[in-house]
Design an enzyme around this catalytic site. Structure first.
Site, PDB file in Angstrom:
ATOM      1  N   LEU A  58       0.832  -1.210   0.000  1.00 54.24           N
ATOM      2  CA  LEU A  58       0.000   0.000   0.000  1.00 54.24           C
ATOM      3  C   LEU A  58       0.866   1.259   0.000  1.00 54.24           C
ATOM      4  CD1 LEU A  58      -2.628  -1.145   2.684  1.00 54.24           C
ATOM      5  CD2 LEU A  58      -2.769  -1.357   0.183  1.00 54.24           C
ATOM      6  N   LYS A  59       2.145   1.116   0.298  1.00 53.36           N
ATOM      7  CA  LYS A  59       3.068   2.268   0.444  1.00 53.36           C
ATOM      8  C   LYS A  59       2.372   3.411   1.170  1.00 53.36           C
ATOM      9  CE  LYS A  59       6.625   1.301  -2.808  1.00 53.36           C
ATOM     10  NZ  LYS A  59       5.935   0.440  -3.792  1.00 53.36           N
ATOM     11  N   LEU A  60       1.891   3.099   2.362  1.00 55.34           N
ATOM     12  CA  LEU A  60       1.149   4.080   3.153  1.00 55.34           C
ATOM     13  C   LEU A  60       2.060   5.218   3.592  1.00 55.34           C
ATOM     14  CD1 LEU A  60      -0.779   1.507   5.359  1.00 55.34           C
ATOM     15  CD2 LEU A  60      -1.743   2.927   3.532  1.00 55.34           C
ATOM     16  N   ILE A  63      -1.230  10.045   8.276  1.00 52.32           N
ATOM     17  CA  ILE A  63      -1.332   9.988   9.740  1.00 52.32           C
ATOM     18  C   ILE A  63      -1.790   8.584  10.141  1.00 52.32           C
ATOM     19  CG2 ILE A  63      -1.770  12.459  10.013  1.00 52.32           C
ATOM     20  CD1 ILE A  63      -4.759  11.751  10.346  1.00 52.32           C
ATOM     21  N   VAL A 169      15.065  -6.107  -8.993  1.00 52.90           N
ATOM     22  CA  VAL A 169      15.708  -7.185  -9.766  1.00 52.90           C
ATOM     23  C   VAL A 169      14.954  -7.356 -11.082  1.00 52.90           C
ATOM     24  CG1 VAL A 169      16.130  -9.687  -9.841  1.00 52.90           C
ATOM     25  CG2 VAL A 169      16.601  -8.388  -7.739  1.00 52.90           C
ATOM     26  N   GLY A 173      16.981  -3.490 -13.423  1.00 51.79           N
ATOM     27  CA  GLY A 173      18.408  -3.653 -13.712  1.00 51.79           C
ATOM     28  C   GLY A 173      19.238  -4.455 -12.736  1.00 51.79           C
ATOM     29  N   GLY A 190       8.939  -8.255 -10.293  1.00 51.36           N
ATOM     30  CA  GLY A 190       7.647  -8.063 -10.932  1.00 51.36           C
ATOM     31  C   GLY A 190       7.685  -8.411 -12.401  1.00 51.36           C
TER      32      GLY A 190
HETATM   33  O1  C5P Z   1       8.410  -4.858 -12.180  1.00 49.57           O
HETATM   34  P1  C5P Z   1       9.463  -4.650 -11.141  1.00 49.57           P
HETATM   35  O2  C5P Z   1      10.241  -5.884 -10.805  1.00 49.57           O
HETATM   36  O3  C5P Z   1      10.350  -3.447 -11.392  1.00 49.57           O
HETATM   37  O4  C5P Z   1       8.586  -4.317  -9.816  1.00 49.57           O
HETATM   38  C1  C5P Z   1       9.177  -3.845  -8.648  1.00 49.57           C
HETATM   39  C2  C5P Z   1       8.136  -3.822  -7.588  1.00 49.57           C
HETATM   40  O5  C5P Z   1       8.700  -3.372  -6.367  1.00 49.57           O
HETATM   41  C3  C5P Z   1       6.970  -2.898  -7.856  1.00 49.57           C
HETATM   42  O6  C5P Z   1       5.837  -3.539  -7.302  1.00 49.57           O
HETATM   43  C4  C5P Z   1       7.293  -1.635  -7.090  1.00 49.57           C
HETATM   44  O7  C5P Z   1       6.144  -0.983  -6.612  1.00 49.57           O
HETATM   45  C5  C5P Z   1       8.033  -2.217  -5.911  1.00 49.57           C
HETATM   46  N1  C5P Z   1       8.927  -1.355  -5.175  1.00 49.57           N
HETATM   47  C6  C5P Z   1      10.028  -0.726  -5.714  1.00 49.57           C
HETATM   48  N2  C5P Z   1      10.835   0.044  -4.894  1.00 49.57           N
HETATM   49  C7  C5P Z   1      10.570   0.132  -3.579  1.00 49.57           C
HETATM   50  C8  C5P Z   1       9.465  -0.499  -3.033  1.00 49.57           C
HETATM   51  C9  C5P Z   1       8.663  -1.264  -3.863  1.00 49.57           C
HETATM   52  O8  C5P Z   1      10.280  -0.878  -6.923  1.00 49.57           O
HETATM   53  N3  C5P Z   1      11.376   0.756  -2.762  1.00 49.57           N
END
Ligand code: C5P
Length: 217
Positions: A58-60, A63, A169, A173, A190
């Protein structure tokens, strides 16, 4: 050695989760997916792979009151919820952690992000965010595979008791295994899996590459 698959794009993942279930350690559900399909979709996916680690990304950053309300919509369907680290403990992350603790759920806090722009502000705030993390002691921390040095800093500062998960990853890159070598417990992948023509083969290849890299750390 851990591999979490990021499911971000709105779409149907029931079949994919079933196929990947025995090959990965868990799944991270992104906001586009949760907003498009609703929080209950997390529960539907979870029933396809009950023993995996399920994380709502959720990347909250709000508050405590609002973060509790937001997390409460999805918490019953997942094991852990992600919040940003820069909002601080008092009136924010502290309240969220107490709330998640009361539900038996885990808090994961972002220490820094994986994209290049994280250098503009997030990385400058890292010393302060590490102080926050030391006080808060969340179950998990997100640190970028694209900058393994940051992963190492978080591990050295917080010790072995925290789960570090590292995105970046593949599409962003970083090489499979690079964050694990720096101290992460899980790498989050992802698009390199979900956008592949053969996601099962992609996940298995990434696993092999993680193992190969780890044996040469
Ligand atoms: O598709 P990809 O492997 O780049 O996805 C990276 C995932 O990690 C995404 O869901 C992105 O929201 C998440 N993420 C990120 N950097 C962060 C925290 C989460 O890329 N610091």
């Amino acid at each position: 050695m851990g591999l979490l698959v990021a499911l971000d794009r709105p779409g149907g993942y029931e079949e994919l989760v079933g196929k990947l279930c025995s090959r990965v350690d868990g799944f991270k559900l992104g906001l586009p997916l949760l907003m498009a399909r609703g929080p209950g979709y997390a529960g539907l996916l979870r029933r396809r792979c009950r023993d995996a680690l399920w994380v709502a990304d959720l990347k909250l950053a709000d508050i405590g009151y609002v973060m509790r309300l937001t997390a409460g919509l999805v918490a019953e369907h997942v094991d852990a919820v992600i919040a940003h680290g820069f909002v601080g403990v008092e009136g924010a992350l502290g309240e969220l952690k107490d709330y998640l603790d009361s539900l038996g759920k885990r808090l994961v806090v972002v220490a820094s992000m994986s994209h290049p722009g994280a250098r503009e502000a997030y990385d400058h705030a890292l010393p302060r965010i590490l102080e926050t993390l030391e006080r808060l002691r969340p179950w998990g921390v997100v640190a970028p595979a694209t900058r393994p040095g940051v992963v190492g800093i978080v591990r050295r500062r917080l010790g072995p008791g925290v789960a570090i998960m590292s995105p970046g990853v593949g599409a962003q890159g970083a090489e499979p295994g690079s964050a694990l070598c720096a101290g992460a417990d899980y790498e989050i992948v992802g698009r390199a899996i979900t956008g592949s023509g053969d996601p099962v083969e992609a996940a298995e290849r990434i696993r092999r590459e993680q193992e190969a890299r780890l044996s040469n750390c």
